[in-house]
Enzyme design. Structure first.
Site, PDB file in Angstrom:
ATOM      1  N   CYS A  62       0.835  -1.157  -0.048  1.00 25.59           N
ATOM      2  CA  CYS A  62       0.010  -0.203   0.015  1.00 25.59           C
ATOM      3  C   CYS A  62       0.911   1.231  -0.082  1.00 25.59           C
ATOM      4  CB  CYS A  62      -0.865   0.064   1.252  1.00 25.59           C
ATOM      5  SG  CYS A  62       0.053   0.220   2.948  1.00 25.59           S
ATOM      6  N   ALA A  65       3.161   1.766   2.869  1.00 26.40           N
ATOM      7  CA  ALA A  65       4.389   0.832   2.843  1.00 26.40           C
ATOM      8  C   ALA A  65       5.317   1.555   2.018  1.00 26.40           C
ATOM      9  CB  ALA A  65       4.050  -0.524   2.126  1.00 26.40           C
ATOM     10  N   ARG A  96      12.868  -4.868   6.069  1.00 27.09           N
ATOM     11  CA  ARG A  96      13.738  -4.983   4.842  1.00 27.09           C
ATOM     12  C   ARG A  96      15.296  -5.010   4.926  1.00 27.09           C
ATOM     13  NH1 ARG A  96      13.040  -0.739   0.862  1.00 27.09           N
ATOM     14  NH2 ARG A  96      13.071  -2.242  -0.592  1.00 27.09           N
ATOM     15  N   HIS A 195       5.564   6.097  -2.881  1.00 28.79           N
ATOM     16  CA  HIS A 195       6.865   6.603  -3.031  1.00 28.79           C
ATOM     17  C   HIS A 195       6.932   8.173  -3.373  1.00 28.79           C
ATOM     18  CE1 HIS A 195       7.898   2.222  -4.442  1.00 28.79           C
ATOM     19  NE2 HIS A 195       7.961   2.516  -3.187  1.00 28.79           N
TER      20      HIS A 195
END
Length: 493
Positions: A62, A65, A96, A195
């Site tokens: 999403c 994220a 990550r 982003h």
């Protein structure tokens, strides 16, 4: 298995689509294609960046994220508040492997989960006061933080909390950057919009902080590394090569990055973009406002490393160009030895990829350096400019798939029969249970770095270790089991 022809690949796509209702079949057909290197623009053959088909298993994330998990989260000296229920912050924390240098909880905070822990009461009455209180507590408990970002979860956008007003007030009170990010998970079709939103927040709340400040001494060789998240130490491996060729890396973000580095980025002479998908927006902004050029680079595998080093060096003087050649020559014996050791063990092995960001195209060269072939690739949240860059990297008649569903991916694998799959954690155990060697290519399966010449040695070792592990002899892949059953039936007839 022999490579599929164009006609066979087209037939495979149609066969896989047959299970869907008519409308869903038409929609998904737009996202599956046979690669054709002669096509200049991918929108002629594949559709991307659209809503996932309702009722199918998508592997996307999403907008939250994309912002918290990718762009903002690795900035190590800031505290990133997951504003909303506790689950999103916990799920996005430390998954990550964004390596960093510092003392966690003192001057770095990357693996910690800060959350406003919304309850029903907060949904009803709003969370602005709670958010303000949290930031005051943060200053008392973690005084060495250099700033705060507010990462909005879904409820914040639904109830209309004014995080911008809270951020402005907190900024005056604590005297540090406080950045509100409107990255509610329901926005957009995938993490890709997250982003973009995160990039916009950097543009609006960070980059201008040092405009007019000439106290930072610059050099003609200053560069910024943007969009390298230092997964398993990747950014450190990349930075080593850049500095060895004579460049000065002024800023590196987000991986092992600081807010001061972000603020100094407008002072550099060139922006080097690793993950184009997540950071091209801010690079374009700096090109427009500060006249800073930018280029993409690829440090996966010796062939692409050499290409990238020379491409970067071409934008500087002869000193840097000579430095690039020295770096390539310095590591030649090392990577030749790696290829000599592993290529005979990996030659001819076929790989299918399905990842996010840049990996579906960037790692192709590294596989090819080892004599392997990528026979299928696709993006979770790619746009058509990603596929434009991928078409030339892939062979003709190979599979290209966008936002592939769980069903489609399994069926493609059964028919193409790759020797190795590189994808994410959601797919890993499905294919391992099918007896297919698998590498988790989002975070290198707890290995890395894979960037740079040293990283290539680790990459080659990991691919060999995965493919040639004797455990696979104990598990029969579905198509081989089916072949055995057919032979037994034929023999008894």
């Amino acid at each position: 298995m022999a490579a599929l022809t164009k006609e066979e690949t087209e037939a495979l796509i149609q066969e896989v689509l047959e299970v869907y209702p008519e409308q869903a079949r038409k929609d998904r057909a737009k996202h599956l294609a046979v690669n054709d290197q002669s096509v200049e623009k991918s929108n002629k053959c594949i559709t991307s960046n659209r809503k996932s088909q309702p009722g199918v298993m998508t592997i996307r994330g999403c907008a939250y994220a994309g912002s918290k998990g990718v762009v903002w989260g690795p900035i190590k000296d800031m505290i990133h508040i997951s504003h909303g229920p506790v689950g999103c912050g916990q799920y996005s924390r430390a998954g990550r492997r964004n390596y960093y240098v510092g003392t966690t909880g003192i001057n770095t905070f990357g693996t910690m989960n800060f959350t406003s822990d919304f309850t029903e009461k907060d949904i009803v009455f709003g969370g602005d006061k709670k958010l303000a209180k949290i930031m005051n507590e943060i200053e008392e408990l973690f005084p060495l933080n250099k700033g705060i970002s507010i990462q909005s979860e879904c409820p914040i956008g639904l109830i209309g909390d004014d995080i911008e007003a809270v951020a402005k007030k907190a900024n005056k009170e604590i005297g540090k950057p406080v950045v509100p990010v409107r990255c509610e998970g329901f926005r957009g079709v995938s993490q890709s919009l997250g982003h973009h939103i995160a990039n916009d927040a950097i543009r609006d709340w960070v980059l201008e902080n040092r405009d007019g400040d000439e106290s930072f001494a610059t050099t003609p060789y200053d560069v910024a590394v943007i969009g390298d998240y230092n997964i398993g130490g990747d950014a450190w491996a990349s930075r080593t090569l850049l500095e060895e060729m004579g460049l000065r890396v002024v800023a590196q973000w987000s991986g092992d990055g600081t807010i001061a580095e972000m603020e100094k980025t407008p002072k550099v002479k060139l922006n080097l973009i690793h993950c184009y998908r997540s950071m091209n927006y801010i690079a374009r902004h700096m090109e427009e406002k500060y006249k800073i050029p930018w280029i993409e680079y690829n440090f996966f595998g010796p062939t692409k490393i050499a290409e990238s080093l020379r491409k970067i060096a071409a934008l500087f003087d002869e000193t840097i160009q000579a430095g690039a050649e020295k770096v390539i020559a310095k590591y030649q014996a090392e990577y030749d030895a790696v290829i000599a050791k592993y290529k005979p063990r990996l030659q001819g092995k076929r790989v299918m990829l399905y990842v996010g960001g840049l990996r579906p195209r960037h790692v192709i060269g590294a596989y090819e350096d080892l004599g392997m072939e990528v026979v299928g690739t696709g993006y979770e949240f790619g746009h058509n400019d990603d596929y434009d860059r991928t078409i030339k990297e892939m062979g003709n008649a190979t599979l290209i798939y966008d936002d592939v569903t769980g069903y489609e991916f399994e069926e493609f694998v059964k028919r193409v029969q790759p020797d190795l799959i590189g994808s994410g954690i959601k797919e890993k155990y499905i294919f391992q249970k099918m007896g297919i060697p698998f590498r988790q290519m989002h975070s290198w399966d707890y290995s890395g770095p894979y960037h740079g010449y040293d990283g290539f040695a680790i990459f080659a070792r990991d691919m060999d270790m995965t493919l040639n592990n004797p455990c696979w002899k104990q598990v029969k892949v579905p198509w081989k089991t089916a072949e055995s059953s057919n032979i037994a039936i034929a023999a008894s007839a």
